[in-house]
Structures are given as C-alpha cells and as structure tokens.
Design a protein around this motif. Structure first.
Motif, PDB file in Angstrom:
ATOM      1  N   LYS A 194     -11.470   5.682   6.990  1.00 24.56           N
ATOM      2  CA  LYS A 194     -10.746   4.605   7.668  1.00 24.56           C
ATOM      3  C   LYS A 194      -9.312   4.996   8.013  1.00 24.56           C
ATOM      4  CE  LYS A 194     -13.249   0.604   5.891  1.00 24.56           C
ATOM      5  NZ  LYS A 194     -13.156  -0.633   5.116  1.00 24.56           N
TER       6      LYS A 194
ATOM      7  N   SER B  77      -1.366  -2.168   5.521  1.00 19.65           N
ATOM      8  CA  SER B  77      -2.365  -1.192   5.966  1.00 19.65           C
ATOM      9  C   SER B  77      -1.716   0.094   6.446  1.00 19.65           C
ATOM     10  CB  SER B  77      -3.256  -1.771   7.073  1.00 19.65           C
ATOM     11  OG  SER B  77      -2.552  -1.884   8.275  1.00 19.65           O
TER      12      SER B  77
ATOM     13  N   LYS C 212       0.979   1.804  10.768  1.00 17.16           N
ATOM     14  CA  LYS C 212       1.305   1.222   9.469  1.00 17.16           C
ATOM     15  C   LYS C 212       1.717  -0.221   9.744  1.00 17.16           C
ATOM     16  CE  LYS C 212       3.734   4.880   9.469  1.00 17.16           C
ATOM     17  NZ  LYS C 212       2.973   5.808  10.286  1.00 17.16           N
ATOM     18  N   THR C 213       1.051  -1.165   9.079  1.00 16.26           N
ATOM     19  CA  THR C 213       1.305  -2.580   9.324  1.00 16.26           C
ATOM     20  C   THR C 213       1.962  -3.203   8.115  1.00 16.26           C
ATOM     21  OG1 THR C 213      -0.571  -2.715  10.834  1.00 16.26           O
ATOM     22  CG2 THR C 213       0.250  -4.800   9.934  1.00 16.26           C
TER      23      THR C 213
ATOM     24  N   THR D 220       3.561  -3.732  13.283  1.00 18.51           N
ATOM     25  CA  THR D 220       2.841  -2.466  13.183  1.00 18.51           C
ATOM     26  C   THR D 220       3.637  -1.395  13.906  1.00 18.51           C
ATOM     27  OG1 THR D 220       0.716  -3.614  13.097  1.00 18.51           O
ATOM     28  CG2 THR D 220       0.664  -1.286  13.683  1.00 18.51           C
TER      29      THR D 220
ATOM     30  N   LEU E   8       0.817  -1.196   0.000  1.00 21.08           N
ATOM     31  CA  LEU E   8       0.000   0.000   0.000  1.00 21.08           C
ATOM     32  C   LEU E   8       0.859   1.257   0.000  1.00 21.08           C
ATOM     33  CD1 LEU E   8      -2.823   1.254   0.238  1.00 21.08           C
ATOM     34  CD2 LEU E   8      -2.657   0.945   2.712  1.00 21.08           C
TER      35      LEU E   8
ATOM     36  N   GLU F  37     -13.049   4.807   2.575  1.00 22.57           N
ATOM     37  CA  GLU F  37     -11.637   4.481   2.782  1.00 22.57           C
ATOM     38  C   GLU F  37     -10.893   5.659   3.396  1.00 22.57           C
ATOM     39  OE1 GLU F  37     -10.698   1.179  -0.648  1.00 22.57           O
ATOM     40  OE2 GLU F  37     -10.886   3.282  -1.269  1.00 22.57           O
TER      41      GLU F  37
ATOM     42  N   LEU G 136      -7.069   1.630   6.839  1.00 19.63           N
ATOM     43  CA  LEU G 136      -7.172   1.327   5.414  1.00 19.63           C
ATOM     44  C   LEU G 136      -6.307   0.115   5.072  1.00 19.63           C
ATOM     45  CD1 LEU G 136      -8.188   2.164   2.571  1.00 19.63           C
ATOM     46  CD2 LEU G 136      -6.116   3.562   2.389  1.00 19.63           C
ATOM     47  N   MET G 137      -6.944  -0.923   4.545  1.00 13.13           N
ATOM     48  CA  MET G 137      -6.243  -2.152   4.174  1.00 13.13           C
ATOM     49  C   MET G 137      -5.890  -2.132   2.687  1.00 13.13           C
ATOM     50  SD  MET G 137      -6.165  -3.852   7.014  1.00 13.13           S
ATOM     51  CE  MET G 137      -5.669  -5.469   6.477  1.00 13.13           C
TER      52      MET G 137
END
Length: 180
Positions: A173, A148, A47-48, A121, A25, A170, A152-153
């Motif tokens: 999110k 993500s 942030k993941t 994360t 992403l 989105e 947001l994914m």
C-alpha cells in the motif's frame, strides 16, 4: 523515538519525522533505500495530515494551498497540496471535538474564535511544512496528526506510542514495491 532503548535499535531509524507536538503514523526501518523511496520529494509519495487550526480557510486560501504557497522568505513555492475542510465555525461550537487540553491562544471568556479542521495532503517533507503552509493561508495549527503515508493508513486501534511490524499488504500500500 523516546520509547526505544538506543542499545537495542540496531540501526533502526525513523522514516521522515514528526514534530514533538504532532502525533500519528511514523514508520521505522533499517533500510535506507526504503526510507529514500518514501521520503524523497521526486517520488511524490502522499502524506496526509488531520489538523485543527485557529482561523478559517476561504476559497482563495484553499486555492493557494492547492496550487502551491510560499511558506518562508527565500523559499520556493511548495508543491501543490490537496486540502479537504472537515469542520469550520467557532471554537465554542467545536471545543468538545478538539483533542486539545489547553489553548492559550483563546480567551476563555470569548469563544468566538474561528476554527477549522481538515486534511492536508502533501508530497514534500519540509521542516514544519504543514504548519507553515496553513499559517501562510491564515491559520494557526493547534493539533496535527499524520493519518497516512502513500496508501497506508494509521491503525487507529493502536494506542499512542505502540508499534508493530507492517504486513506485506501494508508494505504494498505504500506504493514503492516490495521491501525485504
């Protein structure tokens, strides 16, 4: 950003960054306030990242990541992170699951190299931070994907290199309010 013609960008820039060997992403915008709200460490936007790494993460390593870890000489402790181990074992058992074509660090005759996958994360965005955090915990990242930002994914139905506009849902999110 290699996918875009510079002449047609009209002030559009990336929100944060991904290393050239990292996928996932990436948001684009022409709104500096939007970028600031998402990426500034004081905003604590999560942030993941999904990773595969050579090595293993024992309980002590996980605690270091969760409490903050030193990732470089003269640097301050990272902010606490969340770590979720997904798979761990030997390379020979997971090589078919790892989305990596060639691993130069593994002797092809000896597949007893420990590997681990999981989700990390973070709320900061230091240079190569995820890789450096995992290295400080004893692992060498061989695959990294941002999945993500905020709530947001990543849209997994999209092919690599494709892009689209975010929906209002989105944008909400992301956890930063309405953006026009």
């Amino acid at each position: 950003m290699y996918f875009f013609d510079d002449d047609k960008m009209n002030g559009v820039f990336h929100v944060g960054r991904l290393d050239k060997d990292t996928e996932g992403l990436l948001l684009l915008t022409n709104d500096g306030e939007f970028e600031h709200k998402l990426m500034h460490p004081q905003e604590h936007i999560e942030k993941t990242y999904f990773f595969w790494a050579l090595g293993s993460l024992d309980e002590e390593n996980r605690k270091q990541l969760e409490q903050g870890i030193y990732i470089g000489k003269g640097e301050i402790l990272t902010k606490p992170a969340k770590i979720e181990v997904h798979r761990c074992g030997m390379y020979k058992d997971f090589k078919h699951e790892m989305p990596i074509d060639n691993l130069n660090n593994i002797d092809s005759n000896q597949y007893n190299q420990p590997v681990v996958s999981g989700y990390l994360t973070i709320t900061e965005g230091r240079n190569h931070q995820v890789k450096r955090m995992l290295k400080a915990a004893g692992c060498y990242v061989v695959y990294l994907k941002r999945v993500s930002i905020g709530g947001l994914m990543l849209d997994e139905s999209m092919e690599k290199g494709r892009y689209r506009l975010l929906t209002e849902v989105e944008i909400k999110k992301l956890g930063i309010g309405r953006v026009i």
